[in-house]
Design a protein around this motif. Structure first.
Motif, mmCIF file in Angstrom:
data_model
loop_
_atom_site.group_PDB
_atom_site.id
_atom_site.type_symbol
_atom_site.label_atom_id
_atom_site.label_comp_id
_atom_site.label_asym_id
_atom_site.label_seq_id
_atom_site.Cartn_x
_atom_site.Cartn_y
_atom_site.Cartn_z
ATOM 1 N N ARG A 186 -2.342 6.819 -10.353
ATOM 2 C CA ARG A 186 -1.720 6.581 -9.037
ATOM 3 C C ARG A 186 -1.938 5.129 -8.628
ATOM 4 N NH1 ARG A 186 -3.278 11.028 -5.525
ATOM 5 N NH2 ARG A 186 -1.309 11.765 -6.408
ATOM 6 N N LEU A 187 -0.831 4.457 -8.297
ATOM 7 C CA LEU A 187 -0.936 3.090 -7.769
ATOM 8 C C LEU A 187 -1.169 3.205 -6.263
ATOM 9 C CD1 LEU A 187 -0.698 -0.017 -8.201
ATOM 10 C CD2 LEU A 187 1.729 0.226 -7.639
ATOM 11 N N VAL A 188 -2.427 3.036 -5.863
ATOM 12 C CA VAL A 188 -2.800 3.192 -4.447
ATOM 13 C C VAL A 188 -2.342 1.974 -3.647
ATOM 14 C CG1 VAL A 188 -4.798 3.361 -2.882
ATOM 15 C CG2 VAL A 188 -4.733 4.694 -5.008
ATOM 16 N N ASP A 189 -2.664 0.787 -4.159
ATOM 17 C CA ASP A 189 -2.226 -0.464 -3.519
ATOM 18 C C ASP A 189 -2.387 -1.606 -4.511
ATOM 19 O OD1 ASP A 189 -4.965 -1.197 -3.489
ATOM 20 O OD2 ASP A 189 -5.250 -0.447 -1.467
ATOM 21 N N PHE A 190 -1.860 -2.753 -4.168
ATOM 22 C CA PHE A 190 -2.044 -3.940 -5.020
ATOM 23 C C PHE A 190 -1.776 -5.190 -4.208
ATOM 24 C CE2 PHE A 190 2.356 -5.301 -5.585
ATOM 25 C CZ PHE A 190 3.070 -4.141 -5.304
ATOM 26 N N ARG B 21 0.841 -1.206 0.000
ATOM 27 C CA ARG B 21 0.000 0.000 0.000
ATOM 28 C C ARG B 21 0.871 1.250 0.000
ATOM 29 N NH1 ARG B 21 -5.218 -1.475 1.738
ATOM 30 N NH2 ARG B 21 -5.320 -3.510 2.752
ATOM 31 N N ASN B 22 0.522 2.192 -0.884
ATOM 32 C CA ASN B 22 1.193 3.485 -0.927
ATOM 33 C C ASN B 22 0.311 4.596 -0.354
ATOM 34 O OD1 ASN B 22 3.603 2.552 -2.364
ATOM 35 N ND2 ASN B 22 2.178 2.164 -4.043
ATOM 36 N N TYR B 23 -0.990 4.433 -0.510
ATOM 37 C CA TYR B 23 -1.989 5.378 0.013
ATOM 38 C C TYR B 23 -3.027 4.558 0.765
ATOM 39 C CZ TYR B 23 0.094 8.632 -3.296
ATOM 40 O OH TYR B 23 0.989 9.423 -3.973
ATOM 41 N N ALA B 24 -3.638 5.153 1.758
ATOM 42 C CA ALA B 24 -4.665 4.430 2.515
ATOM 43 C C ALA B 24 -5.903 4.225 1.645
ATOM 44 C CB ALA B 24 -5.041 5.212 3.768
ATOM 45 N N ARG C 123 -5.427 -1.111 -6.829
ATOM 46 C CA ARG C 123 -6.260 0.098 -6.831
ATOM 47 C C ARG C 123 -5.530 1.136 -7.669
ATOM 48 N NH1 ARG C 123 -7.912 -1.307 -1.420
ATOM 49 N NH2 ARG C 123 -10.137 -1.796 -1.533
ATOM 50 N N LEU C 124 -6.213 1.642 -8.685
ATOM 51 C CA LEU C 124 -5.622 2.574 -9.651
ATOM 52 C C LEU C 124 -6.526 3.791 -9.752
ATOM 53 C CD1 LEU C 124 -4.963 -0.155 -12.410
ATOM 54 C CD2 LEU C 124 -3.312 0.733 -10.758
ATOM 55 N N TRP C 125 -5.994 4.950 -9.405
ATOM 56 C CA TRP C 125 -6.787 6.186 -9.460
ATOM 57 C C TRP C 125 -6.161 7.148 -10.453
ATOM 58 C CZ3 TRP C 125 -7.520 7.757 -3.554
ATOM 59 C CH2 TRP C 125 -8.193 6.712 -2.893
ATOM 60 N N GLU D 188 -8.487 8.340 6.230
ATOM 61 C CA GLU D 188 -9.257 8.761 5.061
ATOM 62 C C GLU D 188 -8.651 8.136 3.800
ATOM 63 O OE1 GLU D 188 -10.650 12.764 2.712
ATOM 64 O OE2 GLU D 188 -9.751 12.968 4.705
ATOM 65 N N GLU D 189 -9.507 7.625 2.919
ATOM 66 C CA GLU D 189 -8.992 7.024 1.683
ATOM 67 C C GLU D 189 -8.217 8.075 0.891
ATOM 68 O OE1 GLU D 189 -12.115 4.778 -0.433
ATOM 69 O OE2 GLU D 189 -11.112 3.059 0.503
ATOM 70 N N GLY D 190 -7.041 7.716 0.410
ATOM 71 C CA GLY D 190 -6.228 8.642 -0.377
ATOM 72 C C GLY D 190 -5.115 9.282 0.433
ATOM 73 N N THR D 191 -5.113 9.078 1.764
ATOM 74 C CA THR D 191 -4.026 9.614 2.590
ATOM 75 C C THR D 191 -2.714 8.933 2.200
ATOM 76 O OG1 THR D 191 -5.597 9.735 4.425
ATOM 77 C CG2 THR D 191 -3.257 9.975 4.985
ATOM 78 N N GLN D 192 -1.707 9.744 1.887
ATOM 79 C CA GLN D 192 -0.413 9.150 1.520
ATOM 80 C C GLN D 192 0.216 8.524 2.760
ATOM 81 O OE1 GLN D 192 2.368 11.718 -0.523
ATOM 82 N NE2 GLN D 192 3.485 9.927 -1.276
#
Ligand code: TMP
Length: 253
Positions: free
Chosen positions: A172-176, A94-97, A203-205, A108-112
């Motif tokens: 953005r690679l949020v997680d995988f 995970r890179n972002y929550a 998760r890709l945003w 919060e979702e998207g928190t680095q």
């Protein structure tokens, strides 16, 4: 065509015995499931896109020296892979929550995150793939300490590679999640990235708009999943730039 022996059928893929010893044919289905298969649907074209996207990521990893099980794509829905013994762990980076981390820690979702965080879940559908610690992994013998060192290093190398590839196309690679397999070479074993890497397991945003381009579109009823995956494929050059999101996927060879 001769009947092939089915080895295993999962929620999104079927594995068949490969043409040579030590190989397996991985077939990508159109089935989508979420919440441990409580929610399910058939999304036309998803298997074709994931076959092609997983090929793209695995080839890229092989090219930068991260070993994977991938040998070559065979056709629209199938790829030839090395047979391996899957370690019963889902390795999440995970890179972002987001998702379960946000729920668990109230982030919060998207928190680095301060740095990439690696988590392990025990692969067991009946238990809903519970989060486990390295203590559990060592005590129950799912992987050795040497394996865990190698798994961590593989996971972080995959994260660096995928984050860069995605950033270059405005995602953005949020997680995988990845899975790791053991392959045996004579008396030696080595670990490789196995299973698949696709928008089903990431998760890709979109960096500009925050638009979700991954399986959360299905999990959270946010729109058309094939359109989201086609957008990822188009940006990566796996689909022609002018392919209409509504048309069936046309793949570049
Ligand atoms: P999570 O936030 O639900 O724990 O998911 C973390 C990442 O793992 C996310 O990229 C989606 C992926 N994932 C899978 O690939 N398979 C699964 O069964 C689950 C629950 C998550």
């Amino acid at each position: 065509m001769a009947r092939r022996k089915k080895i295993y059928e999962g929620k999104a893929k079927i594995l068949y015995e490969g043409p040579e010893p030590g190989t397996i044919v991985q077939y990508f289905k159109d089935d989508a499931t979420a919440f441990n298969a409580e929610k399910r649907d058939v999304i036309e074209g998803k298997g074709v896109l994931n076959n092609r996207l997983s090929e793209f990521f695995m080839n890229g990893l092989n090219a930068v020296g991260v070993p994977t099980h991938f040998i070559r794509r065979l056709n629209m829905r199938e790829q030839l892979v090395r047979s391996c013994e899957i370690i019963p762990l889902e390795v999440i980076v995970r890179n972002y929550a987001a998702g379960s981390l946000s729920k668990r820690l109230g982030l919060e979702e998207g928190t680095q995150l301060p740095r990439p965080i690696v988590e392990y879940c025990f692969k067991d559908d009946a238990l809903g793939d519970p989060l486990v610690t390295e203590e559990h992994i060592a005590a129950f013998g799912w992987a050795s300490q040497q394996d865990m060192d190698d798994i961590l290093s593989l996971a972080l190398r995959v994260n660096d590679f995928l984050s860069g590839v995605m950033l270059a196309v405005g995602i953005r690679l949020v997680d995988f999640k990845i899975e790791i397999g053991r392959v045996y070479e004579g008396d030696f074993q080595r670990l490789v990235v196995a299973d698949e890497i696709s928008p089903d397991s990431c998760r890709l945003w979109d960096i500009e708009t925050g638009q979700k381009l991954d399986k959360d579109v299905f999990r959270r009823d946010l729109g058309n999943l094939t359109d989201a995956y086609s957008e990822v494929a188009r940006r990566l050059g796996v689909l022609p730039k002018n392919a209409s999101p509504m048309s069936k996927p046309t793949l570049i060879n």
